[in-house]
Every structure is written in C-alpha cells, then in structure tokens.
Scaffold this motif. Sequence first.
Motif, PDB file in Angstrom:
ATOM      1  N   VAL A 121       0.841  -1.188   0.000  1.00 34.42           N
ATOM      2  CA  VAL A 121       0.000   0.000   0.000  1.00 34.42           C
ATOM      3  C   VAL A 121       0.887   1.252   0.000  1.00 34.42           C
ATOM      4  N   MET A 122       0.385   2.304  -0.647  1.00 32.10           N
ATOM      5  CA  MET A 122       1.119   3.576  -0.674  1.00 32.10           C
ATOM      6  C   MET A 122       1.175   4.152   0.735  1.00 32.10           C
ATOM      7  N   LYS A 123       2.290   4.795   1.058  1.00 33.07           N
ATOM      8  CA  LYS A 123       2.447   5.355   2.398  1.00 33.07           C
ATOM      9  C   LYS A 123       2.607   6.866   2.306  1.00 33.07           C
ATOM     10  N   LEU A 124       1.804   7.555   3.092  1.00 33.03           N
ATOM     11  CA  LEU A 124       1.887   9.014   3.155  1.00 33.03           C
ATOM     12  C   LEU A 124       2.354   9.411   4.548  1.00 33.03           C
ATOM     13  N   ASP A 181      -6.121   3.719  -2.055  1.00 27.49           N
ATOM     14  CA  ASP A 181      -5.873   3.211  -0.719  1.00 27.49           C
ATOM     15  C   ASP A 181      -4.458   3.625  -0.297  1.00 27.49           C
ATOM     16  N   PHE A 182      -4.336   4.129   0.918  1.00 27.82           N
ATOM     17  CA  PHE A 182      -3.014   4.511   1.396  1.00 27.82           C
ATOM     18  C   PHE A 182      -2.950   4.356   2.901  1.00 27.82           C
ATOM     19  N   SER A 230      15.670  10.871   5.119  1.00 32.88           N
ATOM     20  CA  SER A 230      15.969  10.046   3.936  1.00 32.88           C
ATOM     21  C   SER A 230      14.774  10.049   2.972  1.00 32.88           C
ATOM     22  N   LEU A 231      13.603  10.479   3.460  1.00 29.89           N
ATOM     23  CA  LEU A 231      12.428  10.608   2.592  1.00 29.89           C
ATOM     24  C   LEU A 231      12.343  12.010   2.000  1.00 29.89           C
ATOM     25  N   GLY A 253       6.137   1.663  -3.149  1.00 32.42           N
ATOM     26  CA  GLY A 253       7.138   0.679  -3.563  1.00 32.42           C
ATOM     27  C   GLY A 253       8.526   1.307  -3.519  1.00 32.42           C
ATOM     28  N   ASP A 254       9.217   1.270  -4.655  1.00 32.89           N
ATOM     29  CA  ASP A 254      10.568   1.838  -4.722  1.00 32.89           C
ATOM     30  C   ASP A 254      10.558   3.354  -4.943  1.00 32.89           C
TER      31      ASP A 254
END
Length: 75
Positions: free
Chosen positions: A3-6, A28-29, A48-49, A61-62
């Motif tokens: 799942v995408m992360k915010l 979906d996140f 690092s983000l 993902g990547d």
Amino acid sequence: MAVMKLYGSLLSTAMGRVVACLYEKGLDFEFIPVDMKSGEHKKEPFLSLNPFGQVPAFVDGDLKLFGKNFISSWF
Ligand SMILES: N[C@@H](CCC(=O)N[C@@H](CS)C(=O)NCC(=O)O)C(=O)O
C-alpha cells in the motif's frame, strides 16, 4: 501489492492537499504520522524521505516523492 504510504502531520495544510487528491482518486493509502512537535521531520529516518525536512513525503514501492505538487501529480 504494497500500500502507498503518506508521511505527514494532521496539522499540515500541504499534506491536506495530498490527502484530498488521494480520496478524490479513491486510492488506498497508509497514513504514517510524523511528530513535528518533537522535530521528527528534521531527523533520520524522515530525512531520507525528504532531505528538506518537510512533510508530506510519499512512498509507493521503490518510488519516493516529497513536495505536495510532485506527490499529487503522481496519482
Ligand atoms: N514545498 C513543500 C512545502 C511543504 C511544507 O511547507 N510543509 C510544512 C508543513 S505544511 C512543513 O513541513 N513545515 C516544517 C518545516 O518547514 O520545518 C511542499 O510543496 O510540499
């Protein structure tokens, strides 16, 4: 599929814009809270983000993105 992360804070208007786009697209996140009051956004691993130390940041993902406009235009 992961799942995408915010990453962000409910206090962030910039994050609000990204959340609005995610809901509009019905995506979906997972929301990962960043404690800005304690300065979590200015330390690793958050840096690092986003090396600028600002929310929101986004991981799919990547793919790592930061900046509300870059993130929103990805959807
Ligand atoms: N240029 C960034 C700005 C994001 C921004 O200003 N985020 C604020 C919260 S709304 C923030 O992280 N402020 C903390 C700081 O700058 O130290 C974007 O478009 O996302």
